[in-house]
Design a protein around this motif. Structure first.
Motif, PDB file in Angstrom:
ATOM      1  N   LEU A   1       0.848  -1.188   0.000  1.00 19.42           N
ATOM      2  CA  LEU A   1       0.000   0.000   0.000  1.00 19.42           C
ATOM      3  C   LEU A   1       0.885   1.239   0.000  1.00 19.42           C
ATOM      4  CD1 LEU A   1      -2.582  -1.115   2.717  1.00 19.42           C
ATOM      5  CD2 LEU A   1      -2.805  -1.313   0.234  1.00 19.42           C
ATOM      6  N   LEU A   2       0.606   2.141  -0.914  1.00 12.29           N
ATOM      7  CA  LEU A   2       1.421   3.347  -1.030  1.00 12.29           C
ATOM      8  C   LEU A   2       1.217   4.268   0.169  1.00 12.29           C
ATOM      9  CD1 LEU A   2       0.811   4.105  -4.793  1.00 12.29           C
ATOM     10  CD2 LEU A   2       3.047   3.642  -3.773  1.00 12.29           C
ATOM     11  N   ARG A   3       2.313   4.832   0.635  1.00 16.17           N
ATOM     12  CA  ARG A   3       2.265   5.828   1.697  1.00 16.17           C
ATOM     13  C   ARG A   3       1.917   7.192   1.096  1.00 16.17           C
ATOM     14  NH1 ARG A   3       6.862   2.549   2.960  1.00 16.17           N
ATOM     15  NH2 ARG A   3       8.188   3.949   1.739  1.00 16.17           N
ATOM     16  N   PRO A   4       1.381   8.121   1.896  1.00 13.66           N
ATOM     17  CA  PRO A   4       1.031   9.441   1.360  1.00 13.66           C
ATOM     18  C   PRO A   4       2.207  10.091   0.628  1.00 13.66           C
ATOM     19  CG  PRO A   4       0.131   9.206   3.555  1.00 13.66           C
ATOM     20  CD  PRO A   4       0.992   7.986   3.323  1.00 13.66           C
ATOM     21  N   GLY A   5       1.956  10.532  -0.594  1.00 16.15           N
ATOM     22  CA  GLY A   5       2.981  11.206  -1.379  1.00 16.15           C
ATOM     23  C   GLY A   5       4.041  10.313  -1.969  1.00 16.15           C
ATOM     24  N   GLU A   6       3.902   9.008  -1.859  1.00 22.07           N
ATOM     25  CA  GLU A   6       4.987   8.117  -2.281  1.00 22.07           C
ATOM     26  C   GLU A   6       5.244   8.157  -3.783  1.00 22.07           C
ATOM     27  OE1 GLU A   6       6.756   3.680  -1.301  1.00 22.07           O
ATOM     28  OE2 GLU A   6       4.752   4.221  -0.592  1.00 22.07           O
ATOM     29  N   LEU A   7       4.191   8.257  -4.588  1.00 20.26           N
ATOM     30  CA  LEU A   7       4.411   8.345  -6.030  1.00 20.26           C
ATOM     31  C   LEU A   7       5.054   9.674  -6.409  1.00 20.26           C
ATOM     32  CD1 LEU A   7       1.265   6.687  -7.663  1.00 20.26           C
ATOM     33  CD2 LEU A   7       3.577   5.755  -7.449  1.00 20.26           C
ATOM     34  N   LEU A   8       4.708  10.726  -5.691  1.00 21.13           N
ATOM     35  CA  LEU A   8       5.376  12.007  -5.933  1.00 21.13           C
ATOM     36  C   LEU A   8       6.871  11.898  -5.633  1.00 21.13           C
ATOM     37  CD1 LEU A   8       2.813  14.528  -4.379  1.00 21.13           C
ATOM     38  CD2 LEU A   8       3.282  14.153  -6.814  1.00 21.13           C
ATOM     39  N   ASP A   9       7.202  11.237  -4.533  1.00 20.72           N
ATOM     40  CA  ASP A   9       8.616  11.054  -4.187  1.00 20.72           C
ATOM     41  C   ASP A   9       9.337  10.224  -5.242  1.00 20.72           C
ATOM     42  OD1 ASP A   9       8.245  12.485  -1.838  1.00 20.72           O
ATOM     43  OD2 ASP A   9       7.926  10.701  -0.613  1.00 20.72           O
ATOM     44  N   ALA A  10       8.639   9.235  -5.813  1.00 20.78           N
ATOM     45  CA  ALA A  10       9.265   8.332  -6.785  1.00 20.78           C
ATOM     46  C   ALA A  10       9.677   9.046  -8.058  1.00 20.78           C
ATOM     47  CB  ALA A  10       8.325   7.172  -7.108  1.00 20.78           C
ATOM     48  N   VAL A  11       8.914  10.067  -8.460  1.00 20.96           N
ATOM     49  CA  VAL A  11       9.204  10.743  -9.731  1.00 20.96           C
ATOM     50  C   VAL A  11       9.975  12.045  -9.543  1.00 20.96           C
ATOM     51  CG1 VAL A  11       7.113   9.755 -10.734  1.00 20.96           C
ATOM     52  CG2 VAL A  11       7.049  12.087  -9.846  1.00 20.96           C
ATOM     53  N   ARG A  12      10.128  12.488  -8.302  1.00 20.26           N
ATOM     54  CA  ARG A  12      10.754  13.800  -8.049  1.00 20.26           C
ATOM     55  C   ARG A  12      12.159  13.854  -8.643  1.00 20.26           C
ATOM     56  NH1 ARG A  12       9.321  14.296  -3.131  1.00 20.26           N
ATOM     57  NH2 ARG A  12       7.580  15.715  -3.573  1.00 20.26           N
ATOM     58  N   GLY A  13      12.430  14.926  -9.378  1.00 21.29           N
ATOM     59  CA  GLY A  13      13.735  15.093 -10.008  1.00 21.29           C
ATOM     60  C   GLY A  13      13.894  14.348 -11.316  1.00 21.29           C
ATOM     61  N   GLU A  14      12.916  13.529 -11.683  1.00 28.08           N
ATOM     62  CA  GLU A  14      12.985  12.741 -12.915  1.00 28.08           C
ATOM     63  C   GLU A  14      11.885  13.134 -13.904  1.00 28.08           C
ATOM     64  OE1 GLU A  14      14.949  10.176 -13.978  1.00 28.08           O
ATOM     65  OE2 GLU A  14      16.300  10.183 -12.258  1.00 28.08           O
ATOM     66  N   LEU A  15      10.661  13.201 -13.414  1.00 30.55           N
ATOM     67  CA  LEU A  15       9.510  13.431 -14.284  1.00 30.55           C
ATOM     68  C   LEU A  15       8.730  14.650 -13.813  1.00 30.55           C
ATOM     69  CD1 LEU A  15       8.127   9.767 -14.538  1.00 30.55           C
ATOM     70  CD2 LEU A  15       9.918  10.837 -15.921  1.00 30.55           C
ATOM     71  N   ARG A  16       8.028  15.268 -14.750  1.00 32.84           N
ATOM     72  CA  ARG A  16       7.142  16.376 -14.429  1.00 32.84           C
ATOM     73  C   ARG A  16       5.745  15.836 -14.140  1.00 32.84           C
ATOM     74  NH1 ARG A  16       5.594  21.609 -18.282  1.00 32.84           N
ATOM     75  NH2 ARG A  16       3.604  22.103 -17.253  1.00 32.84           N
ATOM     76  N   VAL A  17       5.194  16.196 -13.003  1.00 29.26           N
ATOM     77  CA  VAL A  17       3.865  15.728 -12.619  1.00 29.26           C
ATOM     78  C   VAL A  17       2.804  16.550 -13.341  1.00 29.26           C
ATOM     79  CG1 VAL A  17       2.242  15.423 -10.718  1.00 29.26           C
ATOM     80  CG2 VAL A  17       4.675  14.944 -10.371  1.00 29.26           C
ATOM     81  N   VAL A  18       1.937  15.856 -14.071  1.00 33.55           N
ATOM     82  CA  VAL A  18       0.807  16.493 -14.741  1.00 33.55           C
ATOM     83  C   VAL A  18      -0.436  16.424 -13.857  1.00 33.55           C
ATOM     84  CG1 VAL A  18      -0.738  16.375 -16.745  1.00 33.55           C
ATOM     85  CG2 VAL A  18       1.727  16.016 -17.037  1.00 33.55           C
ATOM     86  N   ALA A  19      -0.651  15.288 -13.223  1.00 33.09           N
ATOM     87  CA  ALA A  19      -1.813  15.119 -12.358  1.00 33.09           C
ATOM     88  C   ALA A  19      -1.487  14.083 -11.289  1.00 33.09           C
ATOM     89  CB  ALA A  19      -3.038  14.685 -13.165  1.00 33.09           C
ATOM     90  N   TYR A  20      -2.087  14.293 -10.109  1.00 28.52           N
ATOM     91  CA  TYR A  20      -1.825  13.391  -8.981  1.00 28.52           C
ATOM     92  C   TYR A  20      -3.037  13.399  -8.075  1.00 28.52           C
ATOM     93  CZ  TYR A  20       0.119  11.781  -4.513  1.00 28.52           C
ATOM     94  OH  TYR A  20       0.350  11.115  -3.326  1.00 28.52           O
ATOM     95  N   GLU A  21      -3.413  12.224  -7.584  1.00 23.92           N
ATOM     96  CA  GLU A  21      -4.503  12.103  -6.627  1.00 23.92           C
ATOM     97  C   GLU A  21      -4.130  11.090  -5.560  1.00 23.92           C
ATOM     98  OE1 GLU A  21      -8.325  13.122  -9.567  1.00 23.92           O
ATOM     99  OE2 GLU A  21      -8.072  11.100  -8.741  1.00 23.92           O
ATOM    100  N   ASP A  22      -4.601  11.327  -4.358  1.00 21.57           N
ATOM    101  CA  ASP A  22      -4.361  10.419  -3.238  1.00 21.57           C
ATOM    102  C   ASP A  22      -5.568  10.518  -2.322  1.00 21.57           C
ATOM    103  OD1 ASP A  22      -3.467   8.885  -1.149  1.00 21.57           O
ATOM    104  OD2 ASP A  22      -1.708  10.111  -0.695  1.00 21.57           O
ATOM    105  N   GLY A  23      -6.425   9.512  -2.349  1.00 21.60           N
ATOM    106  CA  GLY A  23      -7.627   9.589  -1.537  1.00 21.60           C
ATOM    107  C   GLY A  23      -8.486   8.347  -1.674  1.00 21.60           C
ATOM    108  N   PHE A  24      -9.763   8.512  -1.383  1.00 23.46           N
ATOM    109  CA  PHE A  24     -10.713   7.409  -1.381  1.00 23.46           C
ATOM    110  C   PHE A  24     -11.615   7.500  -2.606  1.00 23.46           C
ATOM    111  CE2 PHE A  24     -14.897   5.633  -0.076  1.00 23.46           C
ATOM    112  CZ  PHE A  24     -14.495   4.314   0.099  1.00 23.46           C
TER     113      PHE A  24
END
Length: 208
Positions: free
Chosen positions: A153-176
């Protein structure tokens, strides 16, 4: 060894309630997140569908004109993809063997699958100009069903951390997500820009 095996493909990660055992199961629908951002994938791109299962996304992306490589450890699931035009398959154990791929891809799609050791490999597999579409379960899922092991199970912000410095985030959601199958989810659409940080006269338009 973990007490609860990770879901290896989206089709198996959440099972519907028992129904008529003689009824033929309909194939699972593609993720709305993947469908929403699939238009950002470069035309006729090479696409990696990782832990693809029976190919709910591989089929759709191939129909859009992309050349899709579906990778999964389940040989039976992959068999359903072997005759699909535009799709090739690779059986591989992603957790217990070396990373099986050398190339980069115009898009990498991952849904309902998490093996943290692979996150750098997944991000690194996105070609310049390419897209990462990732969606899987997040912390909180154990309160309503499986998977319940925090290892998957992903921790809060984990996908953001995974791409930081490598990819530009276009969209992100974390919720129910309340339905049709309620789940705690985290999902990201991110791109590897050909010239990161450049102030181009005609910047790329990432439609939301």
């Amino acid at each position: 060894m973990p007490s609860e095996p990770p879901p290896t493909h989206g089709e198996a990660a959440v099972k519907p309630a028992a129904a008529d055992p003689h009824a033929q199961a309909s194939p699972p629908s593609p993720s709305p997140w993947v469908l929403r951002f699939a238009p950002l994938i470069p035309a006729r791109a090479e696409v990696l569908d990782l832990a693809c299962g029976s190919g709910r996304h591989a089929r759709v992306l191939a129909a859009m004109g992309h050349a899709v490589l579906g990778v999964d450890r389940d040989a039976v699931a992959l068999q359903a993809l072997r005759d699909v035009p535009g799709v090739r398959v690779l059986q591989a154990d992603l957790e217990n063997a070396p990373w099986p791929l050398r190339e980069r891809f115009g898009a990498v799609v991952v849904t309902n699958y998490l093996w943290r050791a692979l996150l750098p490999r997944i991000v690194g597999s996105v070609d310049p100009g390419g897209v990462l579409l990732y969606e899987t379960f997040a912390l909180g899922q154990s309160s309503i069903g499986r998977p319940s092991n925090p290892q998957f199970l992903l921790r809060p912000g984990e996908l953001l951390d995974a791409v930081r410095g490598e990819l530009r985030v276009v969209a992100y959601e974390d919720g129910f997500a309340p339905g049709p199958r309620p789940a705690f989810v985290q999902r990201i659409c991110a791109v590897r820009e050909s010239a990161p940080g450049a102030m181009a006269a005609d910047p790329p338009k990432y439609n939301l």
